[in-house]
Every structure is written in structure tokens, then in C-alpha cells.
Design a protein around this motif. Structure first.
Motif, PDB file in Angstrom:
ATOM      1  N   GLU A 293       0.828  -1.208   0.000  1.00 33.12           N
ATOM      2  CA  GLU A 293       0.000   0.000   0.000  1.00 33.12           C
ATOM      3  C   GLU A 293       0.863   1.260   0.000  1.00 33.12           C
ATOM      4  N   MET A 294       1.889   1.275   0.857  1.00 35.78           N
ATOM      5  CA  MET A 294       2.762   2.450   0.908  1.00 35.78           C
ATOM      6  C   MET A 294       3.585   2.597  -0.364  1.00 35.78           C
ATOM      7  N   ALA A 295       4.029   1.476  -0.920  1.00 36.72           N
ATOM      8  CA  ALA A 295       4.793   1.536  -2.168  1.00 36.72           C
ATOM      9  C   ALA A 295       3.929   2.103  -3.293  1.00 36.72           C
ATOM     10  N   ARG A 296       2.669   1.652  -3.360  1.00 36.28           N
ATOM     11  CA  ARG A 296       1.767   2.158  -4.400  1.00 36.28           C
ATOM     12  C   ARG A 296       1.525   3.657  -4.223  1.00 36.28           C
ATOM     13  N   GLU A 297       1.305   4.065  -2.992  1.00 32.96           N
ATOM     14  CA  GLU A 297       1.056   5.482  -2.710  1.00 32.96           C
ATOM     15  C   GLU A 297       2.236   6.344  -3.156  1.00 32.96           C
ATOM     16  N   ARG A 298       3.443   5.898  -2.836  1.00 35.60           N
ATOM     17  CA  ARG A 298       4.629   6.675  -3.194  1.00 35.60           C
ATOM     18  C   ARG A 298       4.939   6.582  -4.683  1.00 35.60           C
ATOM     19  N   TRP A 299       4.670   5.430  -5.284  1.00 31.41           N
ATOM     20  CA  TRP A 299       4.856   5.282  -6.724  1.00 31.41           C
ATOM     21  C   TRP A 299       3.923   6.231  -7.476  1.00 31.41           C
ATOM     22  N   ASN A 300       2.694   6.340  -7.017  1.00 33.90           N
ATOM     23  CA  ASN A 300       1.741   7.237  -7.672  1.00 33.90           C
ATOM     24  C   ASN A 300       2.143   8.703  -7.539  1.00 33.90           C
ATOM     25  N   THR A 301       2.965   9.010  -6.544  1.00 30.25           N
ATOM     26  CA  THR A 301       3.450  10.379  -6.359  1.00 30.25           C
ATOM     27  C   THR A 301       4.566  10.715  -7.342  1.00 30.25           C
ATOM     28  N   ILE A 302       5.504   9.784  -7.529  1.00 27.65           N
ATOM     29  CA  ILE A 302       6.661  10.088  -8.379  1.00 27.65           C
ATOM     30  C   ILE A 302       6.433   9.752  -9.853  1.00 27.65           C
ATOM     31  N   LYS A 303       5.507   8.864 -10.125  1.00 31.49           N
ATOM     32  CA  LYS A 303       5.281   8.404 -11.502  1.00 31.49           C
ATOM     33  C   LYS A 303       4.975   9.547 -12.476  1.00 31.49           C
ATOM     34  N   PRO A 304       4.050  10.478 -12.163  1.00 37.56           N
ATOM     35  CA  PRO A 304       3.750  11.547 -13.127  1.00 37.56           C
ATOM     36  C   PRO A 304       4.964  12.408 -13.469  1.00 37.56           C
ATOM     37  N   ASP A 305       5.806  12.677 -12.478  1.00 39.94           N
ATOM     38  CA  ASP A 305       6.986  13.505 -12.732  1.00 39.94           C
ATOM     39  C   ASP A 305       7.998  12.783 -13.616  1.00 39.94           C
ATOM     40  N   LEU A 306       8.116  11.474 -13.438  1.00 33.95           N
ATOM     41  CA  LEU A 306       9.038  10.710 -14.279  1.00 33.95           C
ATOM     42  C   LEU A 306       8.529  10.644 -15.719  1.00 33.95           C
ATOM     43  N   ILE A 307       7.224  10.514 -15.882  1.00 35.21           N
ATOM     44  CA  ILE A 307       6.641  10.524 -17.231  1.00 35.21           C
ATOM     45  C   ILE A 307       6.897  11.875 -17.899  1.00 35.21           C
ATOM     46  N   LYS A 308       6.775  12.930 -17.118  1.00 31.54           N
ATOM     47  CA  LYS A 308       7.042  14.276 -17.637  1.00 31.54           C
ATOM     48  C   LYS A 308       8.500  14.414 -18.066  1.00 31.54           C
ATOM     49  N   LEU A 309       9.422  13.854 -17.277  1.00 35.61           N
ATOM     50  CA  LEU A 309      10.844  13.902 -17.635  1.00 35.61           C
ATOM     51  C   LEU A 309      11.101  13.238 -18.985  1.00 35.61           C
ATOM     52  N   MET A 310      10.320  12.221 -19.287  1.00 38.34           N
ATOM     53  CA  MET A 310      10.498  11.500 -20.552  1.00 38.34           C
ATOM     54  C   MET A 310       9.870  12.229 -21.727  1.00 38.34           C
ATOM     55  N   LEU A 312       6.630  12.573 -22.227  1.00 38.57           N
ATOM     56  CA  LEU A 312       5.431  11.853 -22.646  1.00 38.57           C
ATOM     57  C   LEU A 312       4.190  12.460 -22.009  1.00 38.57           C
ATOM     58  N   ASN A 313       3.046  12.124 -22.560  1.00 43.73           N
ATOM     59  CA  ASN A 313       1.776  12.510 -21.959  1.00 43.73           C
ATOM     60  C   ASN A 313       1.451  11.555 -20.816  1.00 43.73           C
ATOM     61  N   GLN A 314       0.671  12.028 -19.860  1.00 42.47           N
ATOM     62  CA  GLN A 314       0.375  11.220 -18.682  1.00 42.47           C
ATOM     63  C   GLN A 314      -0.408   9.952 -19.016  1.00 42.47           C
ATOM     64  N   ASP A 315      -1.107   9.946 -20.137  1.00 46.45           N
ATOM     65  CA  ASP A 315      -1.877   8.751 -20.492  1.00 46.45           C
ATOM     66  C   ASP A 315      -1.064   7.753 -21.318  1.00 46.45           C
ATOM     67  N   GLN A 316       0.210   8.053 -21.535  1.00 49.27           N
ATOM     68  CA  GLN A 316       1.060   7.144 -22.303  1.00 49.27           C
ATOM     69  C   GLN A 316       1.826   6.208 -21.368  1.00 49.27           C
ATOM     70  N   ASP A 317       1.954   4.961 -21.783  1.00 49.80           N
ATOM     71  CA  ASP A 317       2.718   3.970 -21.035  1.00 49.80           C
ATOM     72  C   ASP A 317       4.165   4.011 -21.525  1.00 49.80           C
ATOM     73  N   PRO A 318       5.104   4.448 -20.680  1.00 48.95           N
ATOM     74  CA  PRO A 318       6.496   4.586 -21.133  1.00 48.95           C
ATOM     75  C   PRO A 318       7.106   3.303 -21.676  1.00 48.95           C
ATOM     76  N   ILE A 319       6.717   2.166 -21.123  1.00 45.92           N
ATOM     77  CA  ILE A 319       7.305   0.909 -21.585  1.00 45.92           C
ATOM     78  C   ILE A 319       6.750   0.536 -22.956  1.00 45.92           C
ATOM     79  N   LYS A 320       5.479   0.819 -23.186  1.00 46.71           N
ATOM     80  CA  LYS A 320       4.904   0.549 -24.506  1.00 46.71           C
ATOM     81  C   LYS A 320       5.454   1.505 -25.555  1.00 46.71           C
ATOM     82  N   VAL A 321       5.687   2.753 -25.160  1.00 45.84           N
ATOM     83  CA  VAL A 321       6.157   3.761 -26.114  1.00 45.84           C
ATOM     84  C   VAL A 321       7.662   3.650 -26.348  1.00 45.84           C
TER      85      VAL A 321
END
Length: 332
Positions: A293-310, A312-321
Motif C-alpha cells: 500500500e505504501m509503495a503504491r502510494e509513493r509510486w503514484n506520487t513520483i510516476k507523473p513527474d518521471l513521465i514528464k521527464l520522458m 510523454l503525456n500522462q496517459d502514455q505507457d512509457p514501456i509501450k512507447v
């Protein structure tokens, strides 16, 4: 144990038993943020003897490195997380005490230069500890653990404290606990086993072992699966402690620098891509319900910023793209 370390441990234990109470505790010099500070105060209120273990950890860290601040804060944060998870899972007071004591010491050997398995004396101590723990029923779910000493003594593995500090840490923590007192042999071995089992979730360590040894599954000789409650909490707390936005997202942060120096990232997108993939897989390694639960909560916090660094749009899956980062492609 070498003579130098034995003298240090003996002197430390003597100072803990003879020292008069001070107005401030050793940890007051290192500012731990909320809510972790409140968690820490709670476990010290529940088990005041844990202050001795805190003192051991801090004194050892200050001896080992020039600026121990981050090491001390990491150990305290992890211990607070362990206390939180153990409380949520309704562990009894004694098991919570052992869980916190073990986590305060989980990195005790990481900066101890002599604590490597390429040193015959340290290897002998580690072998003796593992043999004893196995005889008491530990590591049953990891039959390959310690099955290939050639892997363990490979200079690039056994000589790398980052890869083996969980093993040498079990040895060193046991020695310290015996000197400090207040823990039975059975309790010390439970803590030792938890420390030995705390690093298994770092999938890139496992991959490194296989790469260095040149054979799949070599990591199983080095990393046993966490089995007990206190081992699982120690394992999850260490993982969760990595999910701190300040150490993951900003330019020059710990994980972006690791992406550059360890994994060869050349651009901001590559940094974001590598760190995203590392944390995506770390997130999946949590073993306990509160840890997940805590890992998911923290992952959801950092995930959008990492997608932005790449980029990409927030609705894009970095591994698929972008696919799996090239440096990890053969490990996926």
C-alpha cells in the motif's frame, strides 16, 4: 571479528552501560521529518531500550563516514516505517521491538570497509552465522542460499559492500547486540536473519550478480527470500524508503545521478526512462500488505513527474512507447 572492530564494539558497549543520561538524545542532532519522528517517539516510548540500539547505530555511522547524516536518517526512517507496518499488522510488542532493533542496524556494515566476503576472516564469520541460522530453520524457502561460495567470494560480488552488506551486516549486528545486552540468542538470530533477508527486493542487485557470475540464478546464493514478519517489514521499509520524490525527480538527485553513472543515461529522457523502469519493478517487490500500500502510494506520487521527464503525456505507457531501457533489455 577483527581485533580493531572487537575493540570498538567493546568500548561502545561499555560507554552505553556507563554513560549518564544526557539532556538530548544522539538522534536530536539529525532532523527527522514528520510523520516519521512521531513514529520514532512512539516506539522509543513502547521500548525504551531501543535507544541503546539507536545510539549504537549513530555512533557506528559517525565513525564510518565523514558526514553520516543521510545514513542515519535512512536508518531512522526505515525503522519508523517498520514500526508503522508492524503496528498495522498487529504484531505483539516483543516482535515490534525486534523488528525495529533489526531495522536500526540493517545497514550497519554497508560502510564498514573491512566487512567484505573476500576477506577470509569475514567469510568464515559469515559462513558460521549462516550455518547456525540454517540449523535453526531459517532460509527454508531459499534452498540455494549460500550454495555456491565461488559466487560469494568473487571479488566483484563479495568485495562489493553494496551487494553483500546484508550478510556482513547480520554478522556485525549480532556482535553488537551481544555486547549491548538485553537480547537472547534466539532474538539475536531472528534479527540476524531479518537483516540477511532485507536486500532481496533490489532486482538490479540480483541481475548484477547473475551478470558478474555469468549464469542465471547465481543471485540465489547471495539473496534469500524474506520469511519472517520482521524480515518482510525490514525488506519493505528499505524499498519504500527509496520512493522519496526529492531523491528521484530533481536534476542532480540521487536516482538521476545513478541513471547517469551506473546505467549510462545521456539525456534527461533516458534518465527518466531508466529511473521509471527501476522504480516500476521495485514497486512490484513489496512483500506485505502495508508495504504494498505504501509503495503504491509513493509510486503514484513520483510516476507523473518521471513521465514528464520522458517528454510523454500522462496517459502514455512509457514501456509501450519507449520499450525497456536498453541497459535492462536482457534482464526483462
Amino acid at each position: 571479528m577483527t581485533s580493531r572492530r572487537f575493540k570498538f564494539i567493546g568500548a561502545l558497549a561499555f560507554s552505553l552501560t556507563m554513560a549518564t543520561p544526557a539532556f538530548a538524545t544522539a538522534q536530536d542532532a539529525y532532523s527527522l521529518p514528520e510523520p516519521f519522528l512521531s513514529m520514532e517517539k512512539s516506539y522509543l516510548k513502547d521500548s525504551p531500550d531501543l535507544q541503546k540500539i539507536m545510539d549504537v547505530m549513530i555512533e557506528t555511522a559517525t565513525r564510518q563516514v565523514k558526514d553520516p547524516t543521510q545514513d542515519i536518517l535512512h536508518n531512522r526512517l526505515c525503522s519508523a516505517l517498520v514500526y508503522k507496518m508492524a503496528s498495522e499488522e498487529s504484531l505483539d510488542a516483543e516482535e515490534r521491538r525486534l523488528a525495529v532493533a533489526g531495522d536500526l542496524l540493517h545497514n550497519i556494515a554497508k560502510e564498514e570497509k573491512e566487512m567484505v566476503l573476500t576477506d577470509p576472516a569475514q567469510m568464515s564469520s559469515a559462513r558460521e552465522m549462516v550455518t547456525e541460522l540454517k540449523s535453526e530453520g531459517y532460509f527454508k524457502k531459499s534452498p540455494q542460499f549460500w550454495s555456491d561460495e565461488q559466487v560469494l567470494t568473487n571479488p566483484k560480488i563479495g568485495g562489493n559492500r553494496a551487494l553483500v552488506h546484508h550478510i556482513t551486516g547480520g554478522v556485525m549486528a549480532g556482535d553488537l547486540l551481544k555486547q549491548v545486552g538485553g537480547y537472547s540468542g534466539k532474538e539475536i538470530n531472528a534479527i540476524r536473519a531479518a537483516i540477511v533477508e532485507h536486500s532481496t527486493g533490489y532486482w538490479y542487485f540480483r541481475a548484477s550478480i547473475d551478470d558478474i557470475a555469468g549464469k542465471p540464478g547465481a543471485w540465489e546464493s547471495v539473496y534469500p527470500e524474506p520469511e519472517s514478519n520482521i524480515a518482510k517489514f525490514a525488506h519493505d521499509a528499505d524499498l519504500i524508503s527509496q520512493f522519496v520524490p526529492e531523491s528521484v525527480v530533481p536534476d542532480g538527485s540521487k536516482w538521476r545521478m545513478l541513471a547517469q553513472k551506473r546505467w549510462g543515461a545521456k539525456t534527461t529522457q533516458e534518465e527518466g526512462h531508466i529511473v521509471y523502469y527501476v522504480f516500476l519493478r521495485l514497486f512490484e517487490e513489496a512483500k506485505t500488505a502495508p508495504g504494498k500500500e505504501m509503495a503504491r502510494e509513493r509510486w503514484n506520487t513520483i510516476k507523473p513527474d518521471l513521465i514528464k521527464l520522458m517528454g510523454l503525456n500522462q496517459d502514455q505507457d512509457p514501456i509501450k512507447v519507449l520499450g525497456v531501457p536498453k541497459v535492462f533489455a536482457k534482464q526483462s
